[in-house]
Design a protein around this motif. Sequence first.
Motif, PDB file in Angstrom:
ATOM      1  N   VAL A  64      -5.495   1.206  -0.537  1.00 51.67           N
ATOM      2  CA  VAL A  64      -5.469   0.994   0.904  1.00 51.67           C
ATOM      3  C   VAL A  64      -6.714   0.218   1.305  1.00 51.67           C
ATOM      4  O   VAL A  64      -7.837   0.610   0.965  1.00 51.67           O
ATOM      5  CB  VAL A  64      -5.394   2.328   1.655  1.00 51.67           C
ATOM      6  N   ALA A  65      -6.505  -0.874   2.026  1.00 47.53           N
ATOM      7  CA  ALA A  65      -7.598  -1.766   2.398  1.00 47.53           C
ATOM      8  C   ALA A  65      -7.872  -1.694   3.901  1.00 47.53           C
ATOM      9  O   ALA A  65      -6.955  -1.453   4.702  1.00 47.53           O
ATOM     10  CB  ALA A  65      -7.248  -3.201   2.016  1.00 47.53           C
ATOM     11  N   SER A  66      -9.124  -1.918   4.263  1.00 47.99           N
ATOM     12  CA  SER A  66      -9.501  -1.979   5.673  1.00 47.99           C
ATOM     13  C   SER A  66     -10.731  -2.858   5.827  1.00 47.99           C
ATOM     14  O   SER A  66     -11.430  -3.147   4.847  1.00 47.99           O
ATOM     15  CB  SER A  66      -9.769  -0.573   6.219  1.00 47.99           C
ATOM     16  N   GLY A  67     -10.968  -3.302   7.062  1.00 49.01           N
ATOM     17  CA  GLY A  67     -12.167  -4.089   7.343  1.00 49.01           C
ATOM     18  C   GLY A  67     -11.988  -5.595   7.266  1.00 49.01           C
ATOM     19  O   GLY A  67     -12.946  -6.340   7.446  1.00 49.01           O
ATOM     20  N   SER A 108      -8.599  -8.874   7.409  1.00 47.06           N
ATOM     21  CA  SER A 108      -7.201  -9.158   7.703  1.00 47.06           C
ATOM     22  C   SER A 108      -6.411  -9.167   6.406  1.00 47.06           C
ATOM     23  O   SER A 108      -6.216 -10.204   5.768  1.00 47.06           O
ATOM     24  CB  SER A 108      -7.093 -10.514   8.409  1.00 47.06           C
ATOM     25  N   PHE A 109      -5.938  -7.992   6.034  1.00 43.94           N
ATOM     26  CA  PHE A 109      -5.313  -7.780   4.727  1.00 43.94           C
ATOM     27  C   PHE A 109      -4.208  -8.788   4.431  1.00 43.94           C
ATOM     28  O   PHE A 109      -4.133  -9.337   3.333  1.00 43.94           O
ATOM     29  CB  PHE A 109      -4.742  -6.364   4.673  1.00 43.94           C
ATOM     30  N   SER A 110      -3.370  -9.068   5.402  1.00 42.99           N
ATOM     31  CA  SER A 110      -2.193  -9.911   5.162  1.00 42.99           C
ATOM     32  C   SER A 110      -2.553 -11.366   4.898  1.00 42.99           C
ATOM     33  O   SER A 110      -1.671 -12.162   4.548  1.00 42.99           O
ATOM     34  CB  SER A 110      -1.235  -9.812   6.337  1.00 42.99           C
ATOM     35  N   ILE A 120      -0.450 -13.006  -4.164  1.00 39.18           N
ATOM     36  CA  ILE A 120      -0.915 -13.796  -3.028  1.00 39.18           C
ATOM     37  C   ILE A 120      -0.657 -13.059  -1.722  1.00 39.18           C
ATOM     38  O   ILE A 120      -0.006 -12.018  -1.704  1.00 39.18           O
ATOM     39  CB  ILE A 120      -0.259 -15.194  -3.014  1.00 39.18           C
ATOM     40  N   SER A 121      -1.159 -13.612  -0.623  1.00 33.11           N
ATOM     41  CA  SER A 121      -1.140 -12.905   0.651  1.00 33.11           C
ATOM     42  C   SER A 121       0.261 -12.533   1.117  1.00 33.11           C
ATOM     43  O   SER A 121       0.477 -11.451   1.669  1.00 33.11           O
ATOM     44  CB  SER A 121      -1.839 -13.735   1.725  1.00 33.11           C
ATOM     45  N   THR A 122       1.225 -13.422   0.874  1.00 34.27           N
ATOM     46  CA  THR A 122       2.599 -13.164   1.324  1.00 34.27           C
ATOM     47  C   THR A 122       3.383 -12.322   0.329  1.00 34.27           C
ATOM     48  O   THR A 122       4.484 -11.863   0.644  1.00 34.27           O
ATOM     49  CB  THR A 122       3.357 -14.482   1.519  1.00 34.27           C
ATOM     50  N   GLY A 123       2.838 -12.137  -0.869  1.00 31.28           N
ATOM     51  CA  GLY A 123       3.566 -11.408  -1.904  1.00 31.28           C
ATOM     52  C   GLY A 123       4.552 -12.267  -2.669  1.00 31.28           C
ATOM     53  O   GLY A 123       5.232 -11.769  -3.570  1.00 31.28           O
ATOM     54  N   ASP A 143       2.369  -4.142   0.680  1.00 32.48           N
ATOM     55  CA  ASP A 143       3.007  -3.876   1.960  1.00 32.48           C
ATOM     56  C   ASP A 143       1.985  -4.235   3.027  1.00 32.48           C
ATOM     57  O   ASP A 143       1.057  -3.459   3.299  1.00 32.48           O
ATOM     58  CB  ASP A 143       3.413  -2.405   2.048  1.00 32.48           C
ATOM     59  N   ASN A 144       2.136  -5.402   3.616  1.00 35.50           N
ATOM     60  CA  ASN A 144       1.146  -5.874   4.586  1.00 35.50           C
ATOM     61  C   ASN A 144       1.136  -5.038   5.868  1.00 35.50           C
ATOM     62  O   ASN A 144       0.128  -4.989   6.560  1.00 35.50           O
ATOM     63  CB  ASN A 144       1.369  -7.353   4.892  1.00 35.50           C
ATOM     64  N   ALA A 145       2.242  -4.383   6.167  1.00 35.60           N
ATOM     65  CA  ALA A 145       2.278  -3.512   7.343  1.00 35.60           C
ATOM     66  C   ALA A 145       1.431  -2.254   7.129  1.00 35.60           C
ATOM     67  O   ALA A 145       0.976  -1.637   8.093  1.00 35.60           O
ATOM     68  CB  ALA A 145       3.714  -3.127   7.658  1.00 35.60           C
ATOM     69  N   LYS A 146       1.244  -1.894   5.866  1.00 37.05           N
ATOM     70  CA  LYS A 146       0.470  -0.686   5.539  1.00 37.05           C
ATOM     71  C   LYS A 146      -0.904  -1.004   4.951  1.00 37.05           C
ATOM     72  O   LYS A 146      -1.621  -0.105   4.526  1.00 37.05           O
ATOM     73  CB  LYS A 146       1.251   0.187   4.550  1.00 37.05           C
TER      74      LYS A 146
END
Length: 115
Positions: free
Chosen positions: A22-25, A27-29, A51-54, A72-75
């Motif tokens: 789990v990432a934070s801090g 813009s993960f996506s 990559i960013s889009t998967g 899962d960019n939403a999570k």
Amino acid sequence: VQLVESGGGLVQSGGSLRLSCVASGFSFSSYPMSWYRQALGKERELVAGIISTGGSRFYADFVKGRFAISRDNAKNTVYLQMNSLKLEDTAVYYCNVRYSGMNYWGKGTQVTVSS
């Protein structure tokens, strides 16, 4: 930037585990993510990247056909599904992102494969 890995543990040879990060801090996506591992007495090595889009993934030869990276960019979460585990997969597994020119790492999660 904070990366928190989980999902490691003790598993028998041939078994499966699913790691999460789990990432934070940041813009993960917008950023590629990677999984690395480091076995006792060895250098840290790249296992898989996405990559960013998967839409595109990379795997080290030693895990091709056995491991799968997804996100899962939403999570704000990146996963590593590990199947057909081998003794030599025993290591601490780390999540990684390169952000603003710096590499960031989580604390890692231990994966131990027993015979």
